[in-house]
Design a protein around this motif. Structure first.
Motif, PDB file in Angstrom:
ATOM      1  N   GLY A  49       0.752  -1.369  -0.005  1.00  0.00           N
ATOM      2  CA  GLY A  49      -0.167   0.036  -0.035  1.00  0.00           C
ATOM      3  C   GLY A  49       0.672   1.380   0.109  1.00  0.00           C
ATOM      4  O   GLY A  49       0.145   2.395   0.454  1.00  0.00           O
ATOM      5  N   VAL A  50       2.014   1.079  -0.434  1.00  0.00           N
ATOM      6  CA  VAL A  50       2.931   2.238  -0.670  1.00  0.00           C
ATOM      7  C   VAL A  50       2.773   2.785  -2.020  1.00  0.00           C
ATOM      8  O   VAL A  50       3.238   2.187  -3.049  1.00  0.00           O
ATOM      9  CB  VAL A  50       4.307   2.015  -0.383  1.00  0.00           C
ATOM     10  CG1 VAL A  50       5.319   3.328  -0.301  1.00  0.00           C
ATOM     11  CG2 VAL A  50       4.570   1.551   1.217  1.00  0.00           C
ATOM     12  N   ALA A  51       2.195   4.109  -2.106  1.00  0.00           N
ATOM     13  CA  ALA A  51       1.932   4.632  -3.414  1.00  0.00           C
ATOM     14  C   ALA A  51       3.336   5.283  -4.058  1.00  0.00           C
ATOM     15  O   ALA A  51       3.393   5.626  -5.085  1.00  0.00           O
ATOM     16  CB  ALA A  51       0.986   5.747  -3.359  1.00  0.00           C
ATOM     17  N   TRP A  52       4.243   5.848  -3.332  1.00  0.00           N
ATOM     18  CA  TRP A  52       5.544   6.632  -3.617  1.00  0.00           C
ATOM     19  C   TRP A  52       6.578   5.879  -3.273  1.00  0.00           C
ATOM     20  O   TRP A  52       7.002   5.405  -1.801  1.00  0.00           O
ATOM     21  CB  TRP A  52       5.207   8.247  -2.877  1.00  0.00           C
ATOM     22  CG  TRP A  52       4.320   8.807  -3.387  1.00  0.00           C
ATOM     23  CD1 TRP A  52       2.939   8.893  -2.645  1.00  0.00           C
ATOM     24  CD2 TRP A  52       3.766   9.699  -4.365  1.00  0.00           C
ATOM     25  NE1 TRP A  52       2.081   9.411  -3.416  1.00  0.00           N
ATOM     26  CE2 TRP A  52       2.690  10.130  -4.393  1.00  0.00           C
ATOM     27  CE3 TRP A  52       4.832  10.189  -5.436  1.00  0.00           C
ATOM     28  CZ2 TRP A  52       2.347  11.217  -5.430  1.00  0.00           C
ATOM     29  CZ3 TRP A  52       4.341  11.089  -6.412  1.00  0.00           C
ATOM     30  CH2 TRP A  52       3.239  11.518  -6.247  1.00  0.00           C
ATOM     31  N   LEU A  53       7.744   5.801  -4.208  1.00  0.00           N
ATOM     32  CA  LEU A  53       9.005   5.286  -3.882  1.00  0.00           C
ATOM     33  C   LEU A  53       9.899   6.267  -4.227  1.00  0.00           C
ATOM     34  O   LEU A  53      10.127   6.782  -5.500  1.00  0.00           O
ATOM     35  CB  LEU A  53       9.223   3.948  -4.634  1.00  0.00           C
ATOM     36  CG  LEU A  53      10.643   3.432  -4.733  1.00  0.00           C
ATOM     37  CD1 LEU A  53      11.115   3.015  -3.470  1.00  0.00           C
ATOM     38  CD2 LEU A  53      10.808   2.205  -5.953  1.00  0.00           C
ATOM     39  N   ALA A  54      10.887   6.810  -3.438  1.00  0.00           N
ATOM     40  CA  ALA A  54      11.730   7.767  -3.595  1.00  0.00           C
ATOM     41  C   ALA A  54      13.191   7.215  -3.541  1.00  0.00           C
ATOM     42  O   ALA A  54      13.527   6.321  -2.863  1.00  0.00           O
ATOM     43  CB  ALA A  54      11.737   8.889  -2.458  1.00  0.00           C
ATOM     44  N   THR A  55      14.098   7.607  -4.588  1.00  0.00           N
ATOM     45  CA  THR A  55      15.135   7.345  -4.507  1.00  0.00           C
ATOM     46  C   THR A  55      16.311   8.411  -4.139  1.00  0.00           C
ATOM     47  O   THR A  55      15.832   9.527  -4.221  1.00  0.00           O
ATOM     48  CB  THR A  55      15.744   6.569  -6.015  1.00  0.00           C
ATOM     49  OG1 THR A  55      15.636   7.598  -6.869  1.00  0.00           O
ATOM     50  CG2 THR A  55      14.874   5.456  -6.338  1.00  0.00           C
ATOM     51  N   ALA A  56      17.638   8.164  -3.906  1.00  0.00           N
ATOM     52  CA  ALA A  56      18.353   9.046  -3.565  1.00  0.00           C
ATOM     53  C   ALA A  56      19.300   9.542  -4.813  1.00  0.00           C
ATOM     54  O   ALA A  56      20.331  10.052  -4.713  1.00  0.00           O
ATOM     55  CB  ALA A  56      19.315   8.728  -2.513  1.00  0.00           C
ATOM     56  N   HIS A  57      18.891   9.409  -6.072  1.00  0.00           N
ATOM     57  CA  HIS A  57      19.479   9.868  -7.059  1.00  0.00           C
ATOM     58  C   HIS A  57      19.881  11.482  -7.180  1.00  0.00           C
ATOM     59  O   HIS A  57      18.943  12.253  -6.847  1.00  0.00           O
ATOM     60  CB  HIS A  57      19.119   9.577  -8.454  1.00  0.00           C
ATOM     61  CG  HIS A  57      18.936   7.969  -8.810  1.00  0.00           C
ATOM     62  ND1 HIS A  57      17.838   7.226  -8.390  1.00  0.00           N
ATOM     63  CD2 HIS A  57      20.165   7.191  -9.239  1.00  0.00           C
ATOM     64  CE1 HIS A  57      18.272   5.917  -8.918  1.00  0.00           C
ATOM     65  NE2 HIS A  57      19.501   5.959  -9.199  1.00  0.00           N
ATOM     66  N   HIS A  58      21.103  11.936  -7.520  1.00  0.00           N
ATOM     67  CA  HIS A  58      21.320  13.273  -7.164  1.00  0.00           C
ATOM     68  C   HIS A  58      21.910  13.820  -8.520  1.00  0.00           C
ATOM     69  O   HIS A  58      22.157  13.278  -9.423  1.00  0.00           O
ATOM     70  CB  HIS A  58      22.405  13.620  -5.986  1.00  0.00           C
ATOM     71  CG  HIS A  58      23.388  12.485  -5.884  1.00  0.00           C
ATOM     72  ND1 HIS A  58      24.431  12.666  -6.659  1.00  0.00           N
ATOM     73  CD2 HIS A  58      23.806  11.422  -5.237  1.00  0.00           C
ATOM     74  CE1 HIS A  58      25.428  11.749  -6.570  1.00  0.00           C
ATOM     75  NE2 HIS A  58      24.727  10.952  -5.386  1.00  0.00           N
ATOM     76  N   ALA A  59      22.252  14.875  -8.480  1.00  0.00           N
ATOM     77  CA  ALA A  59      22.718  15.699  -9.735  1.00  0.00           C
ATOM     78  C   ALA A  59      24.029  14.896 -10.291  1.00  0.00           C
ATOM     79  O   ALA A  59      24.319  14.936 -11.609  1.00  0.00           O
ATOM     80  CB  ALA A  59      22.817  17.369  -9.376  1.00  0.00           C
ATOM     81  N   ASP A  60      24.841  14.485  -9.385  1.00  0.00           N
ATOM     82  CA  ASP A  60      26.174  13.876  -9.987  1.00  0.00           C
ATOM     83  C   ASP A  60      25.832  12.642 -10.423  1.00  0.00           C
ATOM     84  O   ASP A  60      26.478  12.240 -11.479  1.00  0.00           O
ATOM     85  CB  ASP A  60      27.365  13.510  -8.787  1.00  0.00           C
ATOM     86  CG  ASP A  60      27.563  14.939  -8.203  1.00  0.00           C
ATOM     87  OD1 ASP A  60      27.990  15.932  -8.759  1.00  0.00           O
ATOM     88  OD2 ASP A  60      27.288  14.990  -6.994  1.00  0.00           O
ATOM     89  N   ASP A  61      24.732  12.064 -10.032  1.00  0.00           N
ATOM     90  CA  ASP A  61      24.246  10.615 -10.759  1.00  0.00           C
ATOM     91  C   ASP A  61      23.827  11.191 -12.077  1.00  0.00           C
ATOM     92  O   ASP A  61      24.224  10.442 -13.164  1.00  0.00           O
ATOM     93  CB  ASP A  61      23.328   9.889 -10.000  1.00  0.00           C
ATOM     94  CG  ASP A  61      23.479   9.284  -8.818  1.00  0.00           C
ATOM     95  OD1 ASP A  61      24.820   8.840  -8.682  1.00  0.00           O
ATOM     96  OD2 ASP A  61      22.784   9.450  -7.752  1.00  0.00           O
ATOM     97  N   GLN A  62      23.078  12.370 -12.279  1.00  0.00           N
ATOM     98  CA  GLN A  62      22.200  12.705 -13.514  1.00  0.00           C
ATOM     99  C   GLN A  62      23.495  13.137 -14.520  1.00  0.00           C
ATOM    100  O   GLN A  62      23.333  12.661 -15.639  1.00  0.00           O
ATOM    101  CB  GLN A  62      21.755  14.026 -13.083  1.00  0.00           C
ATOM    102  CG  GLN A  62      20.980  14.598 -14.270  1.00  0.00           C
ATOM    103  CD  GLN A  62      19.709  13.876 -14.756  1.00  0.00           C
ATOM    104  OE1 GLN A  62      19.810  12.602 -15.307  1.00  0.00           O
ATOM    105  NE2 GLN A  62      18.406  14.492 -14.521  1.00  0.00           N
ATOM    106  N   ALA A  63      24.635  13.631 -14.217  1.00  0.00           N
ATOM    107  CA  ALA A  63      25.722  13.928 -15.031  1.00  0.00           C
ATOM    108  C   ALA A  63      26.357  12.704 -15.480  1.00  0.00           C
ATOM    109  O   ALA A  63      26.885  12.688 -16.764  1.00  0.00           O
ATOM    110  CB  ALA A  63      26.513  15.080 -14.238  1.00  0.00           C
TER     111      ALA A  63
END
Length: 118
Positions: A49-63
């Motif tokens: 019953g958990v609707a939202w899953l958050a990850t800790a991806h950050h700007a350095d991961d994005q780059a």
């Protein structure tokens, strides 16, 4: 995994270790593992019953993601990088709220709260 379980228990946060079972591909393992992680986490969320899953991806991961995709010759969709929001199976929404934060900024926040830095 055991370290995450210990850290969660130390601060009273419920934790579940999800295991990718079955055969693994001989090529494309990283992509398959990523799909398996999101399938497992999304499935757990939907079942609980958990609707939202958050990850800790950050700007350095994005780059890093954009650079790796560019090196492989990705087109515009691939060069768009990590999506800040993605719909998973079971009605679960994956969010990445830290994409605008640099790793160094997150380290400062974690250190200020006494959270262990990996």
């Amino acid at each position: 995994m055991a370290g995450v379980a210990r850290a969660a228990a130390a601060i009273g946060v419920a934790h579940a270790t999800l295991v990718w079972e079955g055969p693994k591909p001989s090529s494309g393992l990283q992509a398959a593992a990523r799909r398996a992680r999101y399938r497992l986490m999304g499935g757990w969320c939907a079942a609980n019953g958990v609707a939202w899953l958050a990850t800790a991806h950050h700007a350095d991961d994005q780059a890093e993601t954009v650079l790796m995709r560019a090196a492989r010759g990705a087109g515009p969709a691939g060069l768009a990088g990590i999506r800040p929001r993605l719909r998973l199976a079971g009605g679960v929404t994956l969010i990445r709220p830290l994409l605008s934060w640099r790793r160094a900024e997150l380290v400062v926040v974690a250190q200020a709260t006494g959270w262990p830095i990996a």
